[in-house]
Scaffold this motif. Structure first.
Motif, PDB file in Angstrom:
ATOM      1  N   THR A  37       0.823  -1.131   0.023  1.00 37.42           N
ATOM      2  CA  THR A  37      -0.117  -0.039  -0.089  1.00 37.42           C
ATOM      3  C   THR A  37       0.885   1.279  -0.050  1.00 37.42           C
ATOM      4  O   THR A  37       2.185   1.186  -0.005  1.00 37.42           O
ATOM      5  CB  THR A  37      -1.022  -0.099   1.329  1.00 37.42           C
ATOM      6  OG1 THR A  37      -1.856   0.964   1.249  1.00 37.42           O
ATOM      7  CG2 THR A  37      -0.179   0.129   2.411  1.00 37.42           C
ATOM      8  N   TYR A  38       0.221   2.166  -0.151  1.00 35.80           N
ATOM      9  CA  TYR A  38       1.109   3.661   0.065  1.00 35.80           C
ATOM     10  C   TYR A  38       0.413   4.386   1.322  1.00 35.80           C
ATOM     11  O   TYR A  38      -0.476   3.883   1.915  1.00 35.80           O
ATOM     12  CB  TYR A  38       0.555   4.495  -1.151  1.00 35.80           C
ATOM     13  CG  TYR A  38       1.327   3.816  -2.194  1.00 35.80           C
ATOM     14  CD1 TYR A  38       2.508   4.689  -2.754  1.00 35.80           C
ATOM     15  CD2 TYR A  38       0.625   2.988  -3.212  1.00 35.80           C
ATOM     16  CE1 TYR A  38       3.169   4.089  -3.877  1.00 35.80           C
ATOM     17  CE2 TYR A  38       1.388   2.459  -4.041  1.00 35.80           C
ATOM     18  CZ  TYR A  38       2.645   3.150  -4.698  1.00 35.80           C
ATOM     19  OH  TYR A  38       3.106   2.563  -5.702  1.00 35.80           O
ATOM     20  N   HIS A  41      -3.124   5.807   1.819  1.00 38.21           N
ATOM     21  CA  HIS A  41      -4.107   4.811   1.625  1.00 38.21           C
ATOM     22  C   HIS A  41      -4.313   3.808   2.549  1.00 38.21           C
ATOM     23  O   HIS A  41      -5.291   3.570   3.130  1.00 38.21           O
ATOM     24  CB  HIS A  41      -3.941   4.031   0.155  1.00 38.21           C
ATOM     25  CG  HIS A  41      -3.731   4.719  -1.130  1.00 38.21           C
ATOM     26  ND1 HIS A  41      -3.994   4.133  -2.418  1.00 38.21           N
ATOM     27  CD2 HIS A  41      -3.597   6.204  -1.114  1.00 38.21           C
ATOM     28  CE1 HIS A  41      -3.998   4.881  -3.181  1.00 38.21           C
ATOM     29  NE2 HIS A  41      -3.889   6.210  -2.651  1.00 38.21           N
ATOM     30  N   LYS A  44      -5.990   5.825   5.754  1.00 38.60           N
ATOM     31  CA  LYS A  44      -7.360   5.734   5.475  1.00 38.60           C
ATOM     32  C   LYS A  44      -8.230   4.291   5.736  1.00 38.60           C
ATOM     33  O   LYS A  44      -9.060   4.135   6.391  1.00 38.60           O
ATOM     34  CB  LYS A  44      -7.974   6.328   4.110  1.00 38.60           C
ATOM     35  CG  LYS A  44      -9.318   6.559   3.804  1.00 38.60           C
ATOM     36  CD  LYS A  44      -9.442   6.808   2.503  1.00 38.60           C
ATOM     37  CE  LYS A  44     -11.071   7.158   2.029  1.00 38.60           C
ATOM     38  NZ  LYS A  44     -11.261   7.043   0.763  1.00 38.60           N
ATOM     39  N   LYS A  45      -7.534   3.166   5.281  1.00 38.25           N
ATOM     40  CA  LYS A  45      -8.259   2.007   5.275  1.00 38.25           C
ATOM     41  C   LYS A  45      -8.129   1.561   6.646  1.00 38.25           C
ATOM     42  O   LYS A  45      -9.181   1.207   7.121  1.00 38.25           O
ATOM     43  CB  LYS A  45      -7.509   1.000   4.351  1.00 38.25           C
ATOM     44  CG  LYS A  45      -7.725  -0.122   4.362  1.00 38.25           C
ATOM     45  CD  LYS A  45      -6.972  -1.321   3.835  1.00 38.25           C
ATOM     46  CE  LYS A  45      -7.643  -2.791   3.734  1.00 38.25           C
ATOM     47  NZ  LYS A  45      -6.538  -3.835   3.238  1.00 38.25           N
ATOM     48  N   ASP A 137      -6.692   9.171  -0.468  1.00 44.42           N
ATOM     49  CA  ASP A 137      -6.693   8.237  -1.710  1.00 44.42           C
ATOM     50  C   ASP A 137      -6.631   9.058  -2.833  1.00 44.42           C
ATOM     51  O   ASP A 137      -6.982   8.183  -3.923  1.00 44.42           O
ATOM     52  CB  ASP A 137      -7.412   7.039  -1.555  1.00 44.42           C
ATOM     53  CG  ASP A 137      -8.730   7.075  -1.441  1.00 44.42           C
ATOM     54  OD1 ASP A 137      -9.284   8.030  -1.483  1.00 44.42           O
ATOM     55  OD2 ASP A 137      -9.498   6.212  -1.495  1.00 44.42           O
ATOM     56  N   TYR A 140      -1.435   8.453  -5.357  1.00 43.75           N
ATOM     57  CA  TYR A 140      -0.671   7.235  -4.769  1.00 43.75           C
ATOM     58  C   TYR A 140       0.561   8.085  -3.968  1.00 43.75           C
ATOM     59  O   TYR A 140       0.480   7.494  -2.680  1.00 43.75           O
ATOM     60  CB  TYR A 140      -0.007   6.510  -5.515  1.00 43.75           C
ATOM     61  CG  TYR A 140      -0.750   5.533  -6.571  1.00 43.75           C
ATOM     62  CD1 TYR A 140      -1.277   4.419  -5.964  1.00 43.75           C
ATOM     63  CD2 TYR A 140      -1.259   5.806  -7.820  1.00 43.75           C
ATOM     64  CE1 TYR A 140      -2.266   3.435  -6.767  1.00 43.75           C
ATOM     65  CE2 TYR A 140      -2.075   4.915  -8.639  1.00 43.75           C
ATOM     66  CZ  TYR A 140      -2.698   3.776  -7.922  1.00 43.75           C
ATOM     67  OH  TYR A 140      -3.365   3.165  -8.607  1.00 43.75           O
ATOM     68  N   SER A 142       0.662  10.835  -2.406  1.00 39.62           N
ATOM     69  CA  SER A 142       0.190  11.905  -1.591  1.00 39.62           C
ATOM     70  C   SER A 142       0.694  13.349  -1.619  1.00 39.62           C
ATOM     71  O   SER A 142       0.504  14.361  -0.863  1.00 39.62           O
ATOM     72  CB  SER A 142       0.277  11.323   0.121  1.00 39.62           C
ATOM     73  OG  SER A 142       1.730  11.452   0.458  1.00 39.62           O
TER      74      SER A 142
END
Length: 200
Positions: A37-38, A41, A44-45, A137, A140, A142
């Motif tokens: 992931t980044y 991202h 947030k998840k 998101d 990628y 940010s």
């Protein structure tokens, strides 16, 4: 005392994790390499999956190469609360690798209002984070999110806390990335700012 969540984004070697005791706050670690992931991202998840916005007053999102101790971390939140900052960050020490001059420590200053808080180690109130989480998101890398946060901050207050200095211990390398969309972070930032009318 304000309840703080520290969400540290690090690599598969878990660099930077050892400096956090999690005695006065909750620590969450995102291994961006293993999870594929980044940074934002993954943040947030995690926040959405755990419904964290209602559980904490403040959220801090440091990179793994940010050096800080628990005393200064508590002071960071205390000063942010006292100043009424909705979004803030510690200042960077003189021996840090620095991208934005405004983030560099100002001697004899405790705090200062700012129109910029960098993506590297921002401190959000839960209220402001709730308003900005949807942006995490949009790309990628940010890059450019920090400009967007200010542009959308309205009556919210942004600041830099000189009373707390952190050290950014490694050179910036993300400008060399080629992202899944084939773009570089700089191109992503330009596209984002253009999309939201922040570039003429």
């Amino acid at each position: 005392m304000s309840k703080l969540a520290v969400i540290l984004t690090t690599n598969k070697n878990h660099e930077g994790v050892g400096q956090y005791s999690a005695m006065y706050y909750d620590l969450f670690v995102i291994d961006y390499e293993s999870e594929g992931t980044y940074k934002y991202h993954g943040i947030k998840k995690l926040i959405e999956e755990r419904d964290m916005l209602s559980q904490y007053d403040y959220f801090w999102f440091p990179d793994y190469d940010i050096k800080i101790n628990d005393v200064d971390l508590r002071k960071l939140v205390k000063l942010a609360r006292a100043c009424g900052f909705d979004l803030s960050q510690p200042s960077l020490s003189s021996d840090s690798y620095i991208s934005w001059e405004v983030t560099k420590n100002v001697p004899n200053s405790l705090t200062r209002d700012s129109n910029f808080v960098e993506i590297m180690c921002p401190l959000f109130t839960s209220t402001f984070l709730k308003e900005m989480l949807w942006t995490f998101d949009l790309n990628y890398s940010s890059w450019g999110l920090d400009h967007l946060w200010f542009a959308m901050s309205g009556n919210c207050k942004l600041g830099i806390i000189d009373g707390v200095q952190v050290t950014h211990s490694k050179p910036i390398s993300s400008h060399n990335w080629i992202l899944p969309n084939g773009k570089t972070p700089l191109i992503e930032m330009e596209d984002l700012l253009q999309e939201f009318g922040l570039r003429e």
